[in-house]
Write an enzyme that holds these catalytic residues in place. Structure first.
Site, PDB file in Angstrom:
ATOM      1  N   HIS A  45       1.211   2.227  -3.481  1.00 51.53           N
ATOM      2  CA  HIS A  45       0.251   2.989  -3.794  1.00 51.53           C
ATOM      3  C   HIS A  45       0.608   4.962  -3.383  1.00 51.53           C
ATOM      4  O   HIS A  45       0.357   5.575  -4.601  1.00 51.53           O
ATOM      5  CB  HIS A  45      -0.509   2.263  -3.885  1.00 51.53           C
ATOM      6  CG  HIS A  45      -1.081   0.986  -4.109  1.00 51.53           C
ATOM      7  ND1 HIS A  45      -0.985   0.821  -5.863  1.00 51.53           N
ATOM      8  CD2 HIS A  45      -1.488   0.428  -3.856  1.00 51.53           C
ATOM      9  CE1 HIS A  45      -1.549   0.034  -5.900  1.00 51.53           C
ATOM     10  NE2 HIS A  45      -1.666  -0.695  -4.692  1.00 51.53           N
ATOM     11  N   GLU A  54       1.292  -1.742   0.031  1.00 56.26           N
ATOM     12  CA  GLU A  54       0.351   0.254  -0.032  1.00 56.26           C
ATOM     13  C   GLU A  54       1.129   1.193  -0.215  1.00 56.26           C
ATOM     14  O   GLU A  54       0.307   2.384  -0.878  1.00 56.26           O
ATOM     15  CB  GLU A  54      -1.058  -0.126   0.928  1.00 56.26           C
ATOM     16  CG  GLU A  54      -1.802  -1.221   1.105  1.00 56.26           C
ATOM     17  CD  GLU A  54      -3.278  -1.177   0.247  1.00 56.26           C
ATOM     18  OE1 GLU A  54      -2.334  -0.558  -1.158  1.00 56.26           O
ATOM     19  OE2 GLU A  54      -3.290  -2.747  -0.045  1.00 56.26           O
TER      20      GLU A  54
END
Ligand SMILES: [Zn+2]
Length: 706
Positions: free
Chosen positions: A493, A490
């Site tokens: 991202h 994550e």
């Protein structure tokens, strides 16, 4: 990102509500860092009037664009569109946080009302014939208009997005399309709310210490804390979420309870009660098939893949099938190894799906001398976060420092300022790691504001979200290896968003093709396992000692462990998703379709789909990942191949390779075709070989050439 496709918001049906500036959810963000979201001013009852005013504001802006007397130009049409929904973007950003992380019953009511109205609004924008004519004119004249490559790309994006979402239909077709989209928006909301309800309501309370047999202390204390926070002090709770289910199935010696937890989890949305999703799925699939035909495509899958890197369902299927066969073969080997252990213990069982994680863990110990409980004490949440920051500094030149006084939507959330190597402000990073009622399960990244610079520098604001369960007060929270990997994922991202250096918000950060967007996140995972990160940040929570090199080597040696299971549970979901959306308009019974498809694929009976159809929120809570769950595999081909660019050069910290990765992938958003971006990074297209090596599967022979 003002592209009307997914983000824009409603209709002339609304008289303009309150003046824009007086609505705190719509007003420009104030304060330092280019302004930050006013989370402290959000009241659920404010969403509806703010969304209505935001939509009205955008419609007024579009009226100005279409009323323009001068011929269409990039500036008076495309750039003006990029500016047309500033207010709506702001309120939708807040609205999105409440959807995922503060999803209370009063909010759900707002969501049920507003989802179809937002869908209708998006169609109203896309179906504006005068507007589309202007966009088409700019697109047609793009080569002679002295535009930058990024401007040409943006004109292309607007034109193709409008065209593929119905701008070219006749009036009857437009009307039907809008009906379909409004109905789908309602069904998506129903689907997601049903899954969330089953996750919230079907938790398992354990009464007796005997029920905890096999569970490590960290899980016991988290289960006790969870029960206490639910008003059941002295008991233990196993939540119906992945982050609770997985460790329970890994460690619980109680086969009966493992089966119960497994059944509860994999029955979400499939209990034949008021929250059952099966009928909803049938209707969603029917409407998607009808919509694809209306838009001139054979199936929803063909429509959905048109603007991806794979381009066609056939190309995605070829990749999935190439990996499926070796993955199933590996599952058979894994099951045989587990069965041998179970037999050796005299368990007198056949390995069932609720046994897989449990016996796999025993195999890991026996075969690799690696105990997950030996690893976990080194994986403190706070130190992992520091490790992510360290990687960001070394590879991306980004530096994180905590800031106070920025409004948050929950006291759990912490905020960091991000600066580049020259000390310039780049953006804010919000971190919300904790599970809470009303927060969806899993982990995700979200952009509250996209980076842009066409009207002056606007720094991005991104967030990372996960569902760690707090232990006893003041005890450090320990992550599993999988959870640590997900954190890095994550964070990848987030770095993709934070590295963005483009002019226009619609092309910014993570706004790239769906099967490309997981490439930056998946490559980030690889830095976790590097000796440099582990020796600095994998510190034992009691002694502070770094993870011993021997343990790190064992992790490395075991990196292909259980890849049969991981790949098959993922691919089964991806294949069912694709086949559901290739099936055309015939009415589909999801239960029978899932069963028959898996049987035809030769699904091993010991594994279940990672997301069974009635709980497959990727696919049925929006259009985003419908016929798109294959994207993780597609992107992983790129990530594995790209990682070998590092290992072939100087290793994980090779500066030249890192520079190319930043310049050709992380910073360019959607300003270039992703295939071109990848080629600029790697000097060639990606090959599947690296992925197969990473997962421990045989590398296919190169095609014969004469
Ligand atoms: Zn991801």
């Amino acid at each position: 990102m003002p592209i009307p496709l997914a983000q824009a918001g409603l209709a002339a049906l609304f008289a303009v509500a309150a003046p824009v500036a007086s609505n705190p959810l719509l007003a420009p963000w104030t304060g330092p860092y280019g302004g930050a979201p006013p989370f402290d001013k959000v009241q659920v009852e404010g969403f509806k009037p703010a969304l209505e005013a935001g939509m009205a504001e955008q419609l007024a802006a579009i009226d100005e664009i279409t009323g323009e007397k001068a011929p269409p130009t990039f500036a008076n049409t495309i750039a003006a569109l990029e500016r047309s929904d500033r207010g709506l973007e702001r309120v939708q950003s807040l609205y999105g946080v409440w959807r995922t992380s503060m999803n209370t019953p009063p909010f759900q009511e707002v969501e049920r009302e507003m989802a179809p109205r937002l869908a209708a609004f998006r169609d109203q924008v896309t179906q504006n014939a005068t507007l589309f004519k202007r966009i088409a004119a700019v697109y047609a004249g793009r080569e002679s208009a002295d535009l930058s490559p990024e401007q040409k790309r943006l004109a292309w994006l607007y034109y193709t997005t409008f065209a593929r979402t119905g701008a070219k239909l006749d009036p009857a077709g437009k009307k039907r399309l809008s009906e379909i989209n409004q109905r789908l928006a309602t069904l998506y909301t129903t689907f997601a709310q049903n899954v969330l309800a089953d996750e919230t309501d079907h938790v398992l309370f354990l009464e007796d210490e005997k029920d905890l047999a096999g569970l490590p202390d960290t899980l016991r204390s988290a289960a006790a804390a969870g029960a206490e926070s639910r008003g059941k002090k002295g008991r233990w709770v196993i939540l119906n979420t992945r982050s609770s289910m997985e460790p329970f199935l890994t460690y619980s010696d109680r086969r009966d309870l493992r089966e119960r937890v497994w059944r509860t989890y994999y029955s979400r949305g499939d209990n034949g009660d008021a929250k059952d999703n099966n009928k909803t799925i049938t209707e969603i699939l029917g409407l998607r098939a009808e919509r694809a035909k209306l838009l001139g495509f054979e199936t929803h899958a063909h429509w959905s893949l048109e603007d991806t890197m794979a381009k066609t369902p056939e190309r995605a299927m070829v990749l999935m099938e190439a990996v499926w066969t070796p993955a199933v073969a590996r599952v058979r080997e894994e099951v045989a190894e587990m069965q041998a252990i179970a037999d050796g213990e005299g368990a007198a069982i056949q390995v069932a799906p609720w046994d897989y994680r449990y016996y796999a863990e025993k195999v890991r110990k026996a075969k690799y001398d690696l105990d997950e409980n030996e690893v976990k004490p080194y994986l403190q949440l706070d130190r992992l976060r520091d490790g992510m920051f360290w990687v960001a500094g070394k590879v991306f030149g980004l530096h994180f420092s905590p800031v106070q006084g920025v409004p948050v939507y929950h006291p759990d959330v912490v905020v960091y300022e991000v600066k580049d190597a020259a000390g310039r402000h780049v953006g804010l990073w919000y971190f919300d790691p904790w599970a809470r009622p009303g927060k969806r399960s899993g982990a995700w990244m979200n952009a509250y504001r996209d980076q842009e610079r066409f009207d002056g520098e606007v720094p991005t604001i991104v967030s990372n979200n996960s569902n760690f369960v707090r232990g006893a007060a003041a005890a450090p929270v320990l992550a599993s290896w999988d959870d640590a990997t997900t954190m890095f994922h994550e964070f990848g991202h987030a770095l993709h968003g934070l590295s963005s250096g483009v002019a226009y918000p619609s092309l910014s950060g993570t706004s790239v093709a769906r099967d490309y967007v997981e490439f930056p996140s998946q490559i980030l995972e690889r830095w976790l396992a590097t000796p440099d990160v582990l020796s600095r940040f994998a510190l034992h929570y009691r002694t502070g000692q770094p993870m011993p090199a021997a343990l790190a080597q064992k992790i490395e040696r075991a990196s292909t462990f259980r890849q049969g299971f991981d790949t098959v549970e993922y691919l089964a979901s991806a294949l069912v998703d694709m086949k559901l959306h290739l099936a055309g308009a015939r009415p589909i019974d999801p239960d029978a379709f899932e069963r028959e498809t898996l049987a035809a694929l030769g699904m091993p009976s010991e594994v279940v789909m990672r997301h069974r159809t009635p709980q497959f929120t990727h696919v049925f809570s929006s259009d985003d990942y419908a016929a798109g769950y294959y994207s993780y595999l597609w992107s992983d081909v790129l990530a594995a191949d790209a990682w070998e660019a590092f290992t072939e050069a100087g290793g994980p910290w090779d500066e030249a390779v890192a520079k190319r990765l930043r310049e050709s992938v992380f910073s360019v958003g959607n300003t270039i075709d992703p295939a071109d971006g990848y080629r600029a990074f790697r000097d060639r297209d990606a090959r599947i070989d690296a992925l197969m090596r990473k997962r421990g599967f045989p590398v296919p022979a190169p095609p014969k050439t004469d």
